[in-house]
Design an enzyme around this catalytic site. Structure first.
Site, PDB file in Angstrom:
ATOM      1  N   SER A  46       0.765  -1.013  -0.129  1.00  0.00           N
ATOM      2  CA  SER A  46      -0.480  -0.706  -0.059  1.00  0.00           C
ATOM      3  C   SER A  46       0.622   1.336   0.215  1.00  0.00           C
ATOM      4  O   SER A  46       0.529   2.182  -0.511  1.00  0.00           O
ATOM      5  CB  SER A  46      -0.991   0.200   0.963  1.00  0.00           C
ATOM      6  OG  SER A  46      -0.318  -0.688   2.315  1.00  0.00           O
ATOM      7  N   ASP A  84       5.842  -6.599   3.126  1.00  0.00           N
ATOM      8  CA  ASP A  84       4.900  -7.590   1.503  1.00  0.00           C
ATOM      9  C   ASP A  84       5.275  -7.738   0.594  1.00  0.00           C
ATOM     10  O   ASP A  84       6.784  -6.988   0.233  1.00  0.00           O
ATOM     11  CB  ASP A  84       4.522  -5.937   0.995  1.00  0.00           C
ATOM     12  CG  ASP A  84       2.167  -7.094   1.016  1.00  0.00           C
ATOM     13  OD1 ASP A  84       1.932  -7.647   1.922  1.00  0.00           O
ATOM     14  OD2 ASP A  84       1.737  -5.364   1.113  1.00  0.00           O
ATOM     15  N   GLU A 116      -0.207 -12.505  -1.967  1.00  0.00           N
ATOM     16  CA  GLU A 116      -1.547 -12.380  -2.353  1.00  0.00           C
ATOM     17  C   GLU A 116      -1.394 -13.654  -2.768  1.00  0.00           C
ATOM     18  O   GLU A 116      -0.409 -13.827  -3.521  1.00  0.00           O
ATOM     19  CB  GLU A 116      -1.838 -11.401  -3.249  1.00  0.00           C
ATOM     20  CG  GLU A 116      -1.401  -9.923  -2.197  1.00  0.00           C
ATOM     21  CD  GLU A 116      -1.710  -8.965  -3.419  1.00  0.00           C
ATOM     22  OE1 GLU A 116      -2.304  -8.628  -3.402  1.00  0.00           O
ATOM     23  OE2 GLU A 116      -1.953  -7.665  -2.676  1.00  0.00           O
ATOM     24  N   GLU A 184      -9.278  -9.971   3.359  1.00  0.00           N
ATOM     25  CA  GLU A 184      -9.540  -8.448   2.652  1.00  0.00           C
ATOM     26  C   GLU A 184     -11.252  -8.526   2.525  1.00  0.00           C
ATOM     27  O   GLU A 184     -11.009  -9.345   1.315  1.00  0.00           O
ATOM     28  CB  GLU A 184      -8.342  -8.306   2.168  1.00  0.00           C
ATOM     29  CG  GLU A 184      -8.460  -6.656   2.300  1.00  0.00           C
ATOM     30  CD  GLU A 184      -7.537  -6.166   1.300  1.00  0.00           C
ATOM     31  OE1 GLU A 184      -6.678  -6.573   1.301  1.00  0.00           O
ATOM     32  OE2 GLU A 184      -7.953  -5.214   0.804  1.00  0.00           O
TER      33      GLU A 184
HETATM   34  O1  KIV Z   1      -0.174  -3.559   1.364  1.00  0.00           O
HETATM   35  C1  KIV Z   1      -1.515  -3.729   2.863  1.00  0.00           C
HETATM   36  O2  KIV Z   1      -1.113  -1.819   2.847  1.00  0.00           O
HETATM   37  C2  KIV Z   1      -2.154  -4.521   2.547  1.00  0.00           C
HETATM   38  C3  KIV Z   1      -3.019  -4.634   3.701  1.00  0.00           C
HETATM   39  C4  KIV Z   1      -3.708  -3.867   3.427  1.00  0.00           C
HETATM   40  C5  KIV Z   1      -3.272  -5.472   4.622  1.00  0.00           C
HETATM   41  O3  KIV Z   1      -1.116  -5.293   1.953  1.00  0.00           O
END
Ligand code: KIV
Length: 264
Positions: A46, A84, A116, A184
């Protein structure tokens, strides 16, 4: 406070204590989150939207993630740091996935990575990362890296077939060895059912109160984002904007600096 690990996550689920997670992308914010007692800090992709001004998360690179994860991990004494894996860092093949997950741990200081999608797509990548000793968090439901395939940011698991698929994906990720799964944007009843079925904790975002924990994007809770389900805990945008305007005004009107803010 003891350092949170993936086994702490398991213990929290067992005892029923909810798991609190927020995103962060820089050192001073991560230090505040850590002091506030967050169980985990997610350096989410994000980043691409909250910090880099993108329309989606797809342009975030491995170098971006390493850069920001390093800042966050330097600040954390207590919280588990999860980074991530950005778009195309694990989708191409398992070998690249391992190399990239390894960078997030060895160069940037993450203790776990998140990716993901289900095992049917990325089982090989998950297996090879886990084999190297890196904990993996799954992420199903609305998976923003597939936004063009999904056709927008919308609630997932609305019909029976989609619900069944999500339940199978969650079980598959648990069987593959993930230590936790982000759910999510899905109906709360479905998230509750998945949470009850799994022995690993679920962390919800837009998935109702029955998940084992909650995660939100930092900028949303501070009043910087625009998500419908997100509760705003502070008007940081208003506070910052007010401070900037006051500064401009005082400089323009010769009110800053005063003697107090000038070297003798
Ligand atoms: O990228 C992110 O912040 C996320 C969250 C919304 C779970 O994957």
């Amino acid at each position: 406070m003891a350092r949170v690990t993936t086994s702490t996550f398991r213990d929290l689920k067992r005892t029923g204590e909810k798991i609190a997670v927020l995103t962060a992308y820089d050192y001073p914010t991560a230090a505040l989150l850590d002091e506030a007692g967050l169980d985990a800090i997610l350096v989410g992709d994000s980043l691409g939207m909250a910090i880099m001004g993108g329309r989606d998360t797809l342009s975030v690179t491995m170098d971006d993630m390493v850069h920001h994860t390093r800042m966050v991990s330097r600040a954390a004494r207590h919280a588990l740091i999860i980074a991530d894996m950005p778009f195309l860092s694990y989708q191409v093949n398992a070998e690249e996935a391992l190399r990239n997950a390894g960078r997030l741990v060895s160069e940037a200081g993450a203790q776990a990575v998140k990716l993901e999608g289900g095992v049917n797509k990325f089982g090989d990548a998950i297996a090879v990362i886990l084999r190297a000793g890196i904990p993996v968090m799954g992420h199903i439901g609305l998976t923003p890296q597939s936004v063009h395939q999904i056709g927008g940011y919308k609630v997932q698991g609305r019909d029976d077939e989609a619900r069944q698929r999500l339940k199978e994906e969650a079980l598959g990720l648990q069987e593959a060895g993930c230590f936790s799964i982000v759910l999510e944007c899905m109906p709360p009843g479905l998230a509750a059912e998945i949470t009850q079925t799994l022995t690993i904790p679920t962390i919800g975002i837009g998935a109702g109160v029955d998940c084992d924990g909650q995660v939100l994007v930092l900028h949303d809770i501070l009043g910087w984002g625009e998500t419908r389900f997100c509760k705003t805990y502070a008007d940081v945008r208003g506070a910052m904007s007010g401070a900037f305007r006051s500064y401009v005004n005082e400089v323009k009107h010769h009110q800053f600096p005063t003697e107090e803010h000038t070297y003798p």
